[in-house]
Design a protein around this motif. Structure first.
Motif, PDB file in Angstrom:
ATOM      1  N   GLN A 276       0.829  -1.003  -0.005  1.00 54.71           N
ATOM      2  CA  GLN A 276       0.369  -0.299   0.276  1.00 54.71           C
ATOM      3  C   GLN A 276       0.964   1.374  -0.248  1.00 54.71           C
ATOM      4  OE1 GLN A 276      -1.616   0.982   3.656  1.00 54.71           O
ATOM      5  NE2 GLN A 276      -0.936  -1.089   5.101  1.00 54.71           N
ATOM      6  N   VAL A 277       0.449   2.474   0.027  1.00 54.82           N
ATOM      7  CA  VAL A 277       1.157   3.480   0.432  1.00 54.82           C
ATOM      8  C   VAL A 277       0.668   4.002   0.834  1.00 54.82           C
ATOM      9  CG1 VAL A 277       1.398   3.773  -2.768  1.00 54.82           C
ATOM     10  CG2 VAL A 277      -0.544   4.859  -1.065  1.00 54.82           C
ATOM     11  N   GLU A 278       1.437   5.414   1.826  1.00 51.06           N
ATOM     12  CA  GLU A 278       1.529   5.933   3.115  1.00 51.06           C
ATOM     13  C   GLU A 278      -0.077   6.846   2.263  1.00 51.06           C
ATOM     14  OE1 GLU A 278       5.327   7.945   2.279  1.00 51.06           O
ATOM     15  OE2 GLU A 278       5.696   7.201   3.943  1.00 51.06           O
ATOM     16  N   ALA A 279      -0.792   7.260   3.988  1.00 61.50           N
ATOM     17  CA  ALA A 279      -2.138   8.269   4.132  1.00 61.50           C
ATOM     18  C   ALA A 279      -1.703   9.080   3.146  1.00 61.50           C
ATOM     19  CB  ALA A 279      -2.313   8.710   5.196  1.00 61.50           C
ATOM     20  N   GLY A 280      -2.376   9.605   2.536  1.00 66.84           N
ATOM     21  CA  GLY A 280      -2.948  10.381   1.949  1.00 66.84           C
ATOM     22  C   GLY A 280      -1.997  10.722  -0.203  1.00 66.84           C
ATOM     23  N   ARG A 281      -1.769   9.486  -0.466  1.00 63.15           N
ATOM     24  CA  ARG A 281      -1.099   9.362  -2.186  1.00 63.15           C
ATOM     25  C   ARG A 281      -1.700   8.412  -2.367  1.00 63.15           C
ATOM     26  NH1 ARG A 281       4.901   6.791  -2.303  1.00 63.15           N
ATOM     27  NH2 ARG A 281       4.136   7.204  -4.517  1.00 63.15           N
ATOM     28  N   ARG A 282      -2.002   8.436  -3.576  1.00 62.52           N
ATOM     29  CA  ARG A 282      -2.999   7.589  -4.785  1.00 62.52           C
ATOM     30  C   ARG A 282      -2.293   6.516  -4.840  1.00 62.52           C
ATOM     31  NH1 ARG A 282      -6.560   7.895  -8.963  1.00 62.52           N
ATOM     32  NH2 ARG A 282      -7.177  10.311  -8.257  1.00 62.52           N
ATOM     33  N   PRO A 283      -2.865   5.330  -4.225  1.00 60.33           N
ATOM     34  CA  PRO A 283      -2.678   3.994  -4.575  1.00 60.33           C
ATOM     35  C   PRO A 283      -2.025   3.713  -6.259  1.00 60.33           C
ATOM     36  CG  PRO A 283      -4.293   3.865  -3.860  1.00 60.33           C
ATOM     37  CD  PRO A 283      -3.946   4.915  -3.420  1.00 60.33           C
ATOM     38  N   SER A 284      -1.184   3.556  -6.837  1.00 56.87           N
ATOM     39  CA  SER A 284      -1.469   3.255  -8.670  1.00 56.87           C
ATOM     40  C   SER A 284      -0.138   2.571  -8.685  1.00 56.87           C
ATOM     41  CB  SER A 284      -1.031   4.525  -9.030  1.00 56.87           C
ATOM     42  OG  SER A 284      -1.517   4.906 -10.521  1.00 56.87           O
ATOM     43  N   PHE A 285      -0.586   1.175  -8.562  1.00 53.00           N
ATOM     44  CA  PHE A 285       0.600   0.092  -8.825  1.00 53.00           C
ATOM     45  C   PHE A 285      -0.145  -0.647 -10.460  1.00 53.00           C
ATOM     46  CE2 PHE A 285       0.345   0.878  -4.370  1.00 53.00           C
ATOM     47  CZ  PHE A 285       1.298   0.269  -4.176  1.00 53.00           C
ATOM     48  N   GLU A 286       1.238  -1.121 -10.889  1.00 51.50           N
ATOM     49  CA  GLU A 286       1.019  -1.818 -11.796  1.00 51.50           C
ATOM     50  C   GLU A 286       2.025  -2.357 -12.107  1.00 51.50           C
ATOM     51  OE1 GLU A 286      -1.154  -0.085 -15.675  1.00 51.50           O
ATOM     52  OE2 GLU A 286      -0.704   2.608 -14.714  1.00 51.50           O
ATOM     53  N   ASP A 293      12.363 -16.950  -9.341  1.00 45.37           N
ATOM     54  CA  ASP A 293      12.498 -18.457  -8.170  1.00 45.37           C
ATOM     55  C   ASP A 293      11.441 -17.720  -7.205  1.00 45.37           C
ATOM     56  OD1 ASP A 293      12.853 -15.692  -6.673  1.00 45.37           O
ATOM     57  OD2 ASP A 293      15.067 -16.518  -5.773  1.00 45.37           O
ATOM     58  N   GLY A 294      10.015 -16.923  -7.409  1.00 44.05           N
ATOM     59  CA  GLY A 294       9.033 -16.691  -6.725  1.00 44.05           C
ATOM     60  C   GLY A 294       8.983 -15.835  -5.401  1.00 44.05           C
ATOM     61  N   LYS A 295      10.289 -15.796  -5.326  1.00 40.79           N
ATOM     62  CA  LYS A 295      10.565 -15.688  -3.599  1.00 40.79           C
ATOM     63  C   LYS A 295      10.427 -13.702  -3.526  1.00 40.79           C
ATOM     64  CE  LYS A 295      14.225 -17.662  -1.995  1.00 40.79           C
ATOM     65  NZ  LYS A 295      15.354 -18.512  -1.866  1.00 40.79           N
ATOM     66  N   TYR A 296      10.025 -13.138  -4.833  1.00 40.36           N
ATOM     67  CA  TYR A 296      10.112 -11.355  -4.850  1.00 40.36           C
ATOM     68  C   TYR A 296       8.738 -10.848  -6.314  1.00 40.36           C
ATOM     69  CZ  TYR A 296      14.752 -10.928  -2.607  1.00 40.36           C
ATOM     70  OH  TYR A 296      15.412 -11.585  -1.811  1.00 40.36           O
ATOM     71  N   ILE A 297       8.220  -9.592  -6.126  1.00 42.10           N
ATOM     72  CA  ILE A 297       7.381  -9.938  -6.965  1.00 42.10           C
ATOM     73  C   ILE A 297       8.231  -7.937  -7.479  1.00 42.10           C
ATOM     74  CG2 ILE A 297       5.539  -8.338  -7.456  1.00 42.10           C
ATOM     75  CD1 ILE A 297       4.744 -11.015  -7.183  1.00 42.10           C
ATOM     76  N   PHE A 298       8.255  -7.291  -8.407  1.00 41.39           N
ATOM     77  CA  PHE A 298       8.152  -6.392  -9.087  1.00 41.39           C
ATOM     78  C   PHE A 298       7.141  -5.405  -9.894  1.00 41.39           C
ATOM     79  CE2 PHE A 298       8.709  -3.896 -13.128  1.00 41.39           C
ATOM     80  CZ  PHE A 298       9.407  -2.826 -12.874  1.00 41.39           C
ATOM     81  N   PHE A 299       7.201  -4.506  -9.329  1.00 43.22           N
ATOM     82  CA  PHE A 299       5.853  -3.810  -9.738  1.00 43.22           C
ATOM     83  C   PHE A 299       6.505  -2.180 -10.243  1.00 43.22           C
ATOM     84  CE2 PHE A 299       5.789  -3.351  -5.479  1.00 43.22           C
ATOM     85  CZ  PHE A 299       5.939  -2.317  -4.867  1.00 43.22           C
ATOM     86  N   THR A 300       5.894  -1.916 -10.754  1.00 45.36           N
ATOM     87  CA  THR A 300       5.378  -0.117 -11.199  1.00 45.36           C
ATOM     88  C   THR A 300       4.581   0.938 -10.584  1.00 45.36           C
ATOM     89  OG1 THR A 300       4.003   0.182 -13.166  1.00 45.36           O
ATOM     90  CG2 THR A 300       6.734  -0.202 -13.532  1.00 45.36           C
ATOM     91  N   HIS A 301       4.795   1.966 -10.049  1.00 45.10           N
ATOM     92  CA  HIS A 301       4.090   3.023  -9.424  1.00 45.10           C
ATOM     93  C   HIS A 301       4.386   4.588 -10.348  1.00 45.10           C
ATOM     94  CE1 HIS A 301       2.515   5.598  -6.097  1.00 45.10           C
ATOM     95  NE2 HIS A 301       0.956   4.421  -5.834  1.00 45.10           N
ATOM     96  N   GLY A 302       3.343   4.866 -10.386  1.00 49.10           N
ATOM     97  CA  GLY A 302       3.319   5.910 -10.866  1.00 49.10           C
ATOM     98  C   GLY A 302       1.864   6.219 -11.391  1.00 49.10           C
ATOM     99  N   HIS A 303       1.805   7.380 -12.321  1.00 52.05           N
ATOM    100  CA  HIS A 303       0.901   7.891 -13.275  1.00 52.05           C
ATOM    101  C   HIS A 303       0.888   7.430 -14.655  1.00 52.05           C
ATOM    102  CE1 HIS A 303       3.816  11.423 -12.543  1.00 52.05           C
ATOM    103  NE2 HIS A 303       3.397  11.521 -13.635  1.00 52.05           N
TER     104      HIS A 303
END
Length: 370
Positions: A276-286, A293-303
Motif C-alpha cells: 500500500q502507499v502512505e496516507a494521502g497518496r494515490r495507490p497506482s500499482f501496475e 524463483d517466486g521470492k520477489y514481486i516487481f511492480f511499477t508505481h506512478g501516473h
C-alpha cells in the motif's frame, strides 16, 4: 490505456544471455564507453526485466541497470513491410527460452474500401531474430497475446469489430490452427491472461478471476470481488503455477489509475494485499512480475503521462518487494523495498547517461526472466 508482451509472466534464459552481448544498435550505440557493465546497482537482485509495450521491446539487466533493445524486429517499420500505421508490441516470451511473440496492430488494411478497418498480425521470432511463424487476423486483438509455457499454443482476446459477435478468448496452435474459443459480452476493456504449466489459463472477466481446463477457454471463477473492492486486472501466475498476482482497480481516467497489488493461491485461498502507499497518496500499482524463483514481486508505481512527444506511458518507478509481504507500505527507506535503479536514458538513445530511479513503460507486459 492502450496495450503492448503482457501482462504478464514469461521467462527466457537463452535469448537474453545473448542479448546482453549484442547491445550495439541504433538505440544504444551512443552510450558512453565509460559505462560500467559489471557494476551491481540493485543490491543482490539478479535476472532481467522483459519490457513490452506499443512500439517497445526492451531488456533491462537488473544487476547492471543497462537496457538493450530486443533484436530482430523492425520496431519502427523502417523497411515498410507493414502498413504505415502499424504498431509493434513485444507481447510475450516462451518459457522454452527459444522465441518470443510480437503483436503488430494495424499491420495491413482489411479491405480495398478506404473506410475499411485494419488487420492485426501475430509473429513468432527466434532468438536470432528470424521470423518463425506469422499470420494476420481479421479482428482487433485486445490486451496482450501470450505463448504457452511450452511455446506450442497462443491465447489472446479479440474483438469481432466487423460483426455483432461478442469479444472472444481464443486458443490457437503455433501454426494458427484453432483449438478453443469462447465469446462473452463481459470481457474487460483491457483483459489479461496468464498460462499455467499444465496449459490451463487464468484470466480476468468483470469482477472475477477465472481458471480454465487444459487447452480450454471455458473458465470457472476462482474469486469474485464487489465493485467497492475493485476490478481484478493484470493477472500473472508464478513460475510454479501455485499463486496469482494481480491488481484491484477501483477507478481509472486518462491520466490516473487507482489500483493496489494482491496475491491469491491458485485454489482461491490465501488472499492478501501485497503493498500500500502512505496516507494521502494515490495507490497506482501496475505491471506485476514474479521473480523466477517466486521470492520477489516487481511492480511499477506512478501516473500516466507523456512518455514521448506522441505516446502515453507510465512515469514513475519500478520496485521489488518480497512476495510474502502483507500490506507493506511503499517507502524508499524500508529495508525490504528496492527502488530499481537503471540507466533509463538508454531507452531514449541519449549519451551521458546517469543512474536514476526513473522508469516508464507503455501499457503492456513486464516479465522477470533469468
Amino acid at each position: 490505456m492502450k496495450s503492448c508482451l503482457p501482462m504478464t509472466i514469461i521467462y527466457l534464459s537463452l535469448l537474453f544471455s545473448s542479448l546482453i552481448i549484442s547491445c550495439s544498435n541504433s538505440d544504444s550505440e551512443n552510450i558512453d564507453d565509460d559505462l560500467e557493465s559489471t557494476q551491481k546497482v540493485n543490491g543482490d537482485l539478479e535476472g532481467r526485466l522483459f519490457i513490452g509495450g506499443d512500439g517497445e521491446g526492451w531488456i533491462l539487466d537488473i544487476s547492471t541497470g543497462i537496457y538493450n533493445r530486443i533484436p530482430g524486429v523492425d520496431w519502427e517499420n523502417k523497411n515498410g513491410t507493414y502498413h504505415a500505421l502499424a504498431d509493434f508490441s513485444a507481447s510475450s516470451i516462451a518459457y522454452n527460452g527459444n522465441e518470443f511473440l510480437t503483436k503488430i496492430t494495424k499491420c495491413q488494411k482489411a479491405g480495398d474500401d478506404p473506410l475499411s478497418g485494419y488487420d492485426d498480425c501475430l509473429v513468432i521470432y527466434g532468438v536470432d531474430g528470424t521470423q518463425k511463424q506469422g499470420n494476420h487476423l481479421f479482428e482487433d486483438i485486445l490486451g496482450e497475446p501470450k505463448l504457452s509455457r511450452d511455446g506450442q499454443l497462443m491465447a489472446f482476446f479479440y474483438d469481432h469489430d466487423k460483426s455483432d459477435i461478442d469479444p472472444a478468448l481464443v486458443i490457437i496452435s503455433r501454426d494458427f490452427e484453432p483449438i478453443s474459443a469462447i465469446s462473452s459480452p463481459g470481457f474487460n476493456v483491457s483483459p489479461s491472461l496468464s498460462w499455467l504449466p499444465d496449459n490451463r489459463i487464468v484470466y480476468d472477466r468483470q469482477q472475477s478471476i477465472y481458471i480454465t481446463n487444459n487447452k480450454n477457454t471455458v473458465g470457472t471463477p476462482i474469486v469474485t470481488f464487489d465493485e467497492n473492492q475493485g476490478q481484478p486486472k493484470q493477472v500473472t501466475v508464478s513460475l510454479d503455477g501455485k499463486k496469482i498476482a494481480f491488481i484491484l482497480q477501483t477507478d481509472a481516467t486518462f491520466r490516473t489509475r487507482t489500483a493496489t497489488p494482491w496475491i491469491i493461491n491458485i485454489d482461491g485461498s490465501g488472499l492478501r494485499q501485497l503493498a500500500q502507499v502512505e496516507a494521502g497518496r494515490r495507490p497506482s500499482f501496475e505491471n506485476l512480475a514474479w521473480s523466477p524463483d517466486g521470492k520477489y514481486i516487481f511492480f511499477t508505481h506512478g501516473h500516466v503521462a507523456a512518455a514521448t512527444t506522441t505516446d502515453l506511458g507510465l512515469i514513475g518507478g519500478g520496485y521489488v518487494i518480497p512476495s510474502d509481504s502483507n500490506n507493506l507500505v511503499l517507502n524508499d527507506d524500508h529495508p525490504d523495498i528496492i527502488h530499481i535503479r537503471s540507466y533509463f536514458a538508454m531507452k531514449q538513445g541519449r549519451s551521458n547517461v546517469e543512474l536514476t530511479t526513473d522508469f516508464s513503460v507503455k501499457e503492456g507486459t513486464v516479465a522477470w526472466i533469468p
